[in-house]
Design an enzyme around this catalytic site. Structure first.
Site, PDB file in Angstrom:
ATOM      1  N   HIS A  89      47.554 -49.604  26.262  1.00  0.00           N
ATOM      2  CA  HIS A  89      47.429 -50.757  25.423  1.00  0.00           C
ATOM      3  C   HIS A  89      48.772 -51.155  24.898  1.00  0.00           C
ATOM      4  CE1 HIS A  89      45.809 -53.370  22.407  1.00  0.00           C
ATOM      5  NE2 HIS A  89      44.765 -53.374  23.178  1.00  0.00           N
ATOM      6  N   LYS A 146      38.216 -65.489  24.408  1.00  0.00           N
ATOM      7  CA  LYS A 146      39.376 -66.379  24.435  1.00  0.00           C
ATOM      8  C   LYS A 146      38.980 -67.738  25.033  1.00  0.00           C
ATOM      9  CE  LYS A 146      43.547 -66.514  26.926  1.00  0.00           C
ATOM     10  NZ  LYS A 146      43.436 -66.377  28.278  1.00  0.00           N
TER      11      LYS A 146
END
EC number: 4.1.1.31
Length: 876
Positions: free
Chosen positions: A138, A543
């Protein structure tokens, strides 16, 4: 301040005091005084003093360049230490009942008894329990491995200091040790200087296994076994494997050109090396423990005529593991490996160890068998010979590119231009054919060759070493068949799970149709042996359409997939790609799992755990045990006491909420002409791209707008300036719209009776609590052109209106009323996050004035980004 969190507060102030000593020693009294002034002003400004807020802003604006980094680091470290004290508090003996997860498993068992669930059904559900956590790298996990090791040690010190009977000298020694660790952390480089390579990321993942899960998993299974014994009268079978780990680090090549087939091969060797290394430590410990002489005939046969039979068997394993390490070392260096028997399969460990276990029980030494030996047996089941199973992930168009190039070479047209039906006919034909498809003399382009080489690496491995092959941006049945064909062509000798990932709104809505089409193909039905894995994408759908709309699309897709697989008698495993943030599906695990559709956890849980969330949920053995307890209880509860089927009027209203919120979200993100310039100016988005945060680029396409940004930088940027826009935009507006249309009573009913809906609202409350409109306004004024101010103002007004709408439906007076600990924990950190935000705005202002950014300012900026991420917790 209330007495409630006294133990936590005293740890926070002790760690803060020790950090102060370190800062004084490193930078002198003057800097420490400045940090203290800023902290106190931040506290009073938070409490509502405008005068102190202005003083705080001036204090930060007047800092000379050379003080920016140490001041930013001070607050960043305060936050790391606060996070640690808080994480420790949840497992400490002083933990309040509403903070510590009450014993989730025991609570569940009493719930099951009250609901008259039979012990037979419970035992069956336990046998089928399957928790697979997939560790993923990440970019926002800014903590380096160095820091993670120090965190574990700091926790050990806190634990020692808590003992009531600790002697004065022991306390003194432990406090000195704490101060040394804090000083070591201060003087280490918090931030990576170069981008981590995919190999670094994989090593980070292995460090989590070694420091936490290696102890945590057997510990959880031991506790779980005792609870089962108490409730059902029978424990967990020795060979049960309710928990296992997979990983994307080194296997996820979607949009990451640095993950090549060579890297994947190297990571798989490293993973086996780490497993052998950890088992060797276990075996050495067992050699020192198992000095017993009495044994069964089976063990006698394995041991030969040695006086200490158990040790004799363990020493054979020690040799096997030593040879394995030597051989893997040679392979990683590209040398010829010595020709010795090495560990390739977990049974090589399991069989002799299990024989020892049975023998000890048979000879009246069960108490010894059930100690370290049992832990090692549990590890062999959980980690196998490979430590973690590696997933491969690749974007769907990379596979169709291979087939296009190939069909053009063969002179049969361009695969990409064919209709879906023609593609399927071609693929099924080739999959059923006995002859190879790839011509010997064909020289594909480097990109195509890379995809083929990756499939060859898969074919070289054992089935146990691999998880699934995930196809991102999967849209059609041919996307799935194409991967099966490429694996077949590479000579893959086993059936690998090929898992389509549906991630945009349209793809989620069409997922059922795609799977129905696949199941109607005879070859496919025969090949998958009634088992199918499908991955639900959280980040890209949010998104694309905003959280409310994406959440409903995910729920509906899961429901439809469960239904179609049930009809076809196919076992479905849903794989959840949820990240740490709310915009990416990150509700607290227990609530999130119970808010899924009925029957969606029948095939167990497979979920990605990302960088910084790995640290919060799994970073310490005791914390990992808590997390596994929550996962296990939630899955058992969802399967034995399924949530209600939503009423038709709830569904109808959800459709409205989804449509209105999607439109409201897109009107801003796509419809506002100033939106992209505003986003770029008011957040550190452009600067984030330059930071060495993860091994993959921040954009899929370097020139595009918002749609080409990866979901992680998109959310991460907004959480930095405290507007956290993607995590709430559209949702509250849709709720207010429904209230205006007369649906308040229905919304309240959904909130009371439908876990899916109440979890959504709970997530929104947490986001609203973390937002800071005043701070977002400060970024606007410091960083954006005046012409963009009205847009920021409109968004903040919308946020305030949304909060009112949500509180109205929930009948609450203020945010997070039902989660006082969550709200307290955010409050505790805000005092340190606010100055970091102001520092960041100041740094962005200064660096944007310069042609060439000075390394000094760049480092300070990176520290603020890391610190705010630590303070906001679920960041990206």
């Amino acid at each position: 301040m209330n007495e409630k969190y006294a133990a936590l507060k005293s740890n926070v102030s002790m760690l803060g005091h020790l950090l102060g000593n370190t800062i004084r020693d490193a930078h002198g009294e003057e800097l420490l005084a400045k940090v203290e002034t800023i902290r106190k002003l931040s506290k009073t400004a938070r409490a509502g003093s405008d005068e102190d807020r202005n003083a705080l802003i001036e204090e930060i604006k007047s800092l000379p360049d050379d003080q920016l980094t140490p001041v930013a680091r001070a607050f960043s470290q305060f936050l790391n230490l606060t996070n640690m004290a808080e994480q420790y508090h949840t497992i400490s003996r002083h933990c309040e009942a509403h903070v510590c997860e009450p014993d989730a498993i025991s609570t569940l068992f009493s719930k099951l008894s009250q609901s008259n669930v039979s012990k037979l059904d419970t035992a069956q559900a336990v046998r089928e329990l399957n928790i697979e956590l997939v560790l993923t790298a990440h970019p926002t996990e800014i903590a380096r491995r160095t820091m993670i090791n120090k965190l574990v040690k700091i926790n050990e010190c806190l634990s020692k200091l808590e003992l009531g009977d600790i002697s004065f000298s022991e306390r003194d020694k432990t406090e000195r040790r704490l101060e040394q660790l804090i000083a070591q952390a201060w003087h280490s480089d918090v931030i990576r200087q170069e981008r981590p390579t995919p190999l670094d990321e994989a090593k980070w993942g292995f460090a989590v296994v070694e420091n936490s899960l290696w102890q945590g998993i057997p510990e959880f299974l031991r506790e779980f076994d005792q609870r089962l014994e108490g409730h059902l009268g029978e424990g967990l079978p020795i060979d049960a494997r309710p928990v296992h780990m997979s990983s994307w680090m080194g296997g996820d090549r979607d949009g990451n050109p640095f993950v090549t087939h060579k890297i994947t091969r190297e990571v798989m060797l490293l993973s086996r090396w780490k497993a052998a290394d950890l088992y060797l430590k276990d075996i050495n410990e067992l050699i020192s423990e198992l000095s017993m002489v009495k044994c069964t005939d089976e063990v006698r046969e394995l041991a030969g005529d040695q006086h200490e039979p158990y040790r004799a068997i363990l020493k054979q394993l020690r040799t096997l593991l030593g040879d394995t390490l030597e051989s893997l070392d040679a392979q990683m260096k590209g040398e010829l490996a010595p020709n010795k028997v090495i560990l390739t399969d977990a049974d090589q460990l399991w069989n002799p160890l299990y024989a020892c276990y049975q023998s000890l029980h048979a000879c009246g030494m069960g108490i010894i068998a059930d100690g370290s030996l049992l832990d090692t047996l549990r590890r062999v089941k959980a980690f196998g010979a490979h430590l973690v199973r590696l997933d491969i992930r690749q974007e769907s168009t990379r596979h169709s590119d291979v087939l296009s190039e190939l069909t053009r070479y063969l002179g049969i047209g361009d695969y990409d231009q064919w209709s879906e039906q023609d593609k399927i006919s071609f693929l099924v034909n080739e999959l059923s054919s006995k002859r190879p498809l790839l011509p010997r003399k064909w020289e594909p382009s480097p990109e195509v060759q890379e995809v083929i080489d990756t499939c060859k690496v898969v074919a070289e491995q054992s089935k146990e070493a691999l998880g699934s092959y995930v196809i991102s941006m999967a849209r059609t049945a041919s996307d799935v068949l194409a991967v099966h064909l490429l694996l077949q062509e590479a000579g893959c000798p086993f059936r690998m799970d090929v898992c389509p990932l549906f991630e945009t709104l349209d793809d989620l809505n069409r997922s059922k149709e795609v799977m129905e089409q696949l199941f109607s193909i005879d070859w496919y039905r025969g090949f998958i042996q009634n088992h199918q894995m499908v991955m639900i994408g959280y980040s890209d759908s949010a998104k694309d359409a905003g959280v409310m709309s994406a959440g409903w699309a995910q729920y509906s897709a899961m429901e439809a997939l469960v239904e179609v697989c049930e009809k076809e008698s196919i076992e479905l495993t849903l794989f959840h790609g949820r990240g740490g943030t709310i915009g990416r599906g990150g509700a607290p695990a227990h609530a999130a799992l119970l808010s899924q559709p009925p029957k969606s956890l029948k095939g167990g849980l497979r979920v990605t755990e990302q960088g910084e969330m790995i640290r919060f949920k799994l970073g310490l053995p005791e914390v990992a045990v808590n997390s596994f307890n929550l996962y296990a209880s939630a899955i058992l509860e969802a399967n034995l006491l399924p949530p209600p089927e939503p009423k038709q009027e709830w569904r109808d209203l959800m459709e409205v909420l989804s449509e209105v919120s999607c439109e409201a979200y897109r009107n801003v993100v796509r419809g506002e002409k100033d939106f992209v310039p505003y986003f770029r100016a008011a957040t550190p988005e452009l600067e984030l791209g330059k930071l060495p945060l993860g091994s993959r680029p921040a954009k899929r396409n370097p020139n595009g707008g918002v749609e080409s940004l990866r979901a992680i930088p998109w959310i991460f940027s907004w959480s930095q300036n405290r507007l956290v826009l993607p995590a709430w935009l559209g949702a509250g507006e849709a709720i207010q719209y429904s209230i205006d249309k007369g649906h308040q009573a229905l919304l309240e009913e959904m909130c009371r009776e439908w876990p899916f809906f109440s979890t959504r609202l709970g997530m929104l409350e947490m986001v609203y609590t973390k937002c800071n409109p005043q701070m977002s306004e400060y970024y606007d004024q410091r960083l954006t052109d005046k012409s963009l101010w009205p847009l920021g103002e409109r968004l903040r007004n919308q946020l305030q209106a949304d909060i009112k709408a949500v509180l109205n439906v929930e009948n609450n007076d203020h945010l997070m009323e039902r989660d006082p600990w969550g709200s307290e924990s955010i409050r505790l950190r805000n005092i340190y996050v606010d100055p970091l935000n102001m520092l960041q705005a100041e740094l962005l202002f200064r660096t944007r004035q310069q042609e060439e950014t000075s390394p000094e300012l760049e480092e300070a900026l990176m520290v603020t980004i890391a610190g705010i991420a630590a303070g906001m917790r679920n960041t990206g």
